[in-house]
Design a protein around this motif. Sequence first.
Motif, mmCIF file in Angstrom:
data_model
loop_
_atom_site.group_PDB
_atom_site.id
_atom_site.type_symbol
_atom_site.label_atom_id
_atom_site.label_comp_id
_atom_site.label_asym_id
_atom_site.label_seq_id
_atom_site.Cartn_x
_atom_site.Cartn_y
_atom_site.Cartn_z
ATOM 1 N N ASP A 365 0.717 -1.153 0.082
ATOM 2 C CA ASP A 365 0.111 -0.187 0.064
ATOM 3 C C ASP A 365 0.794 1.117 0.203
ATOM 4 N N GLU A 366 2.077 1.181 -0.155
ATOM 5 C CA GLU A 366 3.055 2.098 -0.145
ATOM 6 C C GLU A 366 3.382 2.608 -1.642
ATOM 7 N N TYR A 367 3.548 3.989 -1.876
ATOM 8 C CA TYR A 367 3.960 4.644 -3.151
ATOM 9 C C TYR A 367 4.862 5.510 -3.082
ATOM 10 N N TYR A 368 5.889 5.284 -3.906
ATOM 11 C CA TYR A 368 7.051 6.320 -3.567
ATOM 12 C C TYR A 368 7.844 6.646 -5.085
ATOM 13 N N ILE A 369 8.429 7.758 -4.961
ATOM 14 C CA ILE A 369 9.360 8.179 -6.101
ATOM 15 C C ILE A 369 10.980 8.028 -5.530
ATOM 16 N N ASP A 370 11.773 7.740 -6.241
ATOM 17 C CA ASP A 370 13.214 7.607 -5.666
ATOM 18 C C ASP A 370 14.087 8.687 -6.486
ATOM 19 N N LEU A 371 14.567 9.600 -5.819
ATOM 20 C CA LEU A 371 15.301 10.665 -6.274
ATOM 21 C C LEU A 371 16.860 10.459 -6.086
ATOM 22 N N ILE A 402 10.746 10.214 -2.246
ATOM 23 C CA ILE A 402 9.202 11.073 -2.207
ATOM 24 C C ILE A 402 8.149 10.069 -1.863
ATOM 25 N N ASN A 403 7.655 10.087 -0.625
ATOM 26 C CA ASN A 403 6.588 9.156 -0.220
ATOM 27 C C ASN A 403 5.243 9.690 -0.676
ATOM 28 N N LEU A 404 4.577 9.095 -1.462
ATOM 29 C CA LEU A 404 3.222 9.515 -1.783
ATOM 30 C C LEU A 404 2.144 8.914 -0.840
ATOM 31 N N SER A 405 1.070 9.955 -0.843
ATOM 32 C CA SER A 405 -0.152 9.565 -0.064
ATOM 33 C C SER A 405 -0.920 8.589 -0.756
ATOM 34 N N ASP A 406 -0.909 8.610 -2.017
ATOM 35 C CA ASP A 406 -1.865 7.518 -2.975
ATOM 36 C C ASP A 406 -1.200 7.304 -4.211
ATOM 37 N N ALA A 407 -1.723 6.288 -4.700
ATOM 38 C CA ALA A 407 -0.978 5.927 -6.059
ATOM 39 C C ALA A 407 -1.315 7.143 -7.137
ATOM 40 N N LYS A 408 -0.330 7.097 -8.194
ATOM 41 C CA LYS A 408 -0.103 7.994 -9.246
ATOM 42 C C LYS A 408 -0.243 6.965 -10.427
ATOM 43 N N ASP A 409 -0.891 7.595 -11.483
ATOM 44 C CA ASP A 409 -1.116 7.149 -12.657
ATOM 45 C C ASP A 409 0.137 7.331 -13.688
ATOM 46 N N VAL A 410 0.518 6.899 -14.611
ATOM 47 C CA VAL A 410 1.510 7.048 -15.680
ATOM 48 C C VAL A 410 1.108 8.487 -16.352
ATOM 49 N N ILE A 436 5.566 10.693 -14.086
ATOM 50 C CA ILE A 436 5.400 9.197 -13.707
ATOM 51 C C ILE A 436 5.608 8.684 -15.135
ATOM 52 N N SER A 437 6.835 7.877 -15.063
ATOM 53 C CA SER A 437 6.995 7.222 -16.535
ATOM 54 C C SER A 437 6.484 5.751 -16.713
ATOM 55 N N GLU A 438 6.488 5.180 -15.581
ATOM 56 C CA GLU A 438 6.053 3.755 -15.266
ATOM 57 C C GLU A 438 5.597 3.402 -13.818
ATOM 58 N N VAL A 439 4.886 2.286 -13.645
ATOM 59 C CA VAL A 439 4.612 1.783 -12.136
ATOM 60 C C VAL A 439 5.378 0.529 -12.112
ATOM 61 N N LYS A 440 6.187 0.552 -11.145
ATOM 62 C CA LYS A 440 6.950 -0.803 -10.940
ATOM 63 C C LYS A 440 6.608 -1.227 -9.547
ATOM 64 N N ASP A 441 5.772 -2.480 -9.491
ATOM 65 C CA ASP A 441 5.385 -3.013 -8.414
ATOM 66 C C ASP A 441 6.276 -4.054 -7.881
ATOM 67 N N ILE A 442 6.813 -3.643 -6.708
ATOM 68 C CA ILE A 442 7.889 -4.428 -5.934
ATOM 69 C C ILE A 442 7.426 -4.926 -4.506
ATOM 70 N N THR A 443 6.220 -5.176 -4.603
ATOM 71 C CA THR A 443 5.477 -5.893 -3.487
ATOM 72 C C THR A 443 6.126 -7.337 -3.094
ATOM 73 N N GLU A 444 6.699 -7.496 -2.060
ATOM 74 C CA GLU A 444 7.189 -8.807 -1.707
ATOM 75 C C GLU A 444 6.151 -9.752 -0.991
ATOM 76 N N PRO A 445 6.111 -10.790 -1.175
ATOM 77 C CA PRO A 445 4.855 -11.873 -0.425
ATOM 78 C C PRO A 445 5.280 -11.584 1.285
ATOM 79 N N THR A 446 3.960 -11.459 1.879
ATOM 80 C CA THR A 446 4.024 -11.400 3.523
ATOM 81 C C THR A 446 3.062 -12.378 3.912
ATOM 82 N N THR A 447 3.156 -12.411 5.408
ATOM 83 C CA THR A 447 2.468 -13.642 5.912
ATOM 84 C C THR A 447 0.870 -13.358 5.629
ATOM 85 N N GLU A 448 0.423 -12.132 5.379
ATOM 86 C CA GLU A 448 -0.866 -11.804 5.306
ATOM 87 C C GLU A 448 -1.354 -12.446 3.909
ATOM 88 N N GLU A 449 -0.489 -12.621 2.996
ATOM 89 C CA GLU A 449 -0.786 -13.103 1.723
ATOM 90 C C GLU A 449 -1.335 -14.453 1.730
#
Length: 515
Positions: A365-371, A402-410, A436-449
């Motif tokens: 649920d976290e979205y961020y941009i890396d500068l 830059i930690n975003l409060s919500d998701a952004k579109d391309v 935003i040039s693209e969205v990269k999902d780097i979500t790792e499996p967690t115990t909740e999954e």
Amino acid sequence: MRKQKTKQSMMGISLLAVMGIALLAPGAGINEVKATSTPSDAKIEADVTASLSDAGIEENAAALPSDMDMMYAAPTAPVAIDSTNFPDDVFREWVRVNCDKDDDGQLSEDEMLQCSLIDVENKGIASLTGIEFFPSLTELHCSNNNLNSLDISNNTALTKLYCSNNNLNSLDVSNNTALTSLECPDNNLSNLDLSNNTALTYLYCINNNINNLDMRHNTALTYLACDNNNISSLNVSNNTILKILFCQSNNINSLDVSNNMALTELYCSSNNLNSLDISNNTALTVLYCSNNNLNSLDTSNNTALTYLYCAANNLSNLDVSNNIVLKQLDCTLNNLSSLDLSKNTNLINFDALPTISVPMYKNGDEYYIDLSGLPLDLKRVSIDEATGKIDGTTYNSTSGRINLSDAKDVRDTVRYSYETNAPALSNTKMTVYVRISEVKDITEPTTEEPSTEEPIPEQPTTAEPVKVEPAPTQTDNSKDASPKTGDTAPLYPVIFLLLASFVGGVTLYIRRKQQ
């Protein structure tokens, strides 16, 4: 005085005598006169001199007036200031008030020659008929009127013409060879022939329907503005002293400015340019080339550049390291993955903002941009205070995130501020947009999954009592003569429950009987 009159009378008699002799000469019929060539001025003067001499009157032939003298000596007839000569009421009144010095209702020759400036802007004039009576006119200001036509063919002394914001469909300036400045914007001109106007230095013809503009003969030109027309090609190769060129919002496919080495300002945005070579324009200080199809832009030779607007192109790289005096930069809506501004210490905050394209990372649920990968001093980056308060966006100067409060579109943008290190602008912050040039999902499996999948393996365990019920049949010797140890273990609780149910039922029956 009396002698002078006598002399003039004798000259008249002599001239009549010469004319009579010519008419009475043999073979001098009307038909013969038409067939012969016109006698020269010298021949006429010789004949007149001879006739005067024969009449006993001494006269120097050289003192006779020439044709040119006679032309200027002839007085020009006065021009009445009426509706015939000046049909437009407003223009006629202007002429009466400003040109009729003796207030006699007509223009004398001197009054016409003395008028060198006509300024009738913003007066609702529909016709400038009568302007031909002013041969000494050098400046005409007739902008913001209702003119459908303008005839200035007789005003050959005209040097400056301002006729913007009218309804002109055509404009003939071929006779106005002295013209140096021409302003004719906001009309309906589809053509403008300037081939005879070689003295022209200033041309402003924006907001028309001009399809072709030939500037090859206007070598004295220093300023050209032809924005918002339908021009598909523009040749300025002969305009070597041109300093300022506006040609925005046309259909220009190519623009060669290699010969315009005096050029200081170039505005060519909103065309169809695929390339733009400005390597020879070392004096260039302002460049607007946004909204084209440029794949590259080399500004390394333009060290005097202070304003650069190259937004909405196809630039994947932009090197402004040599443009150290650059103050304003707009490179939005390109394909830039990085932008090094470390040497542009004179950049100041402005409305047209540079944009850098970077991916947005999604981690659960976290979205961020890396500068951190950009050539920036991360300590100089900050989030706009208003932005932070509105949407909760934050910045970590250590990680560069830059930690975003919500998701952004391309193609969405996020704004941040960058503090320049210019000594003279120590606290100046430049606002930057990250796209935003693209969205990269780097979500790792967690115990909740897997918890969402737990009901699937648990289903057999919940059904185990159902499987246990047929267990007593497993003691049937016909199916298994030697049951395994522990197979009967589940029977004890079942027998106990049956007995307890039986005893409970009997007890309940007895109590009801007693009642």
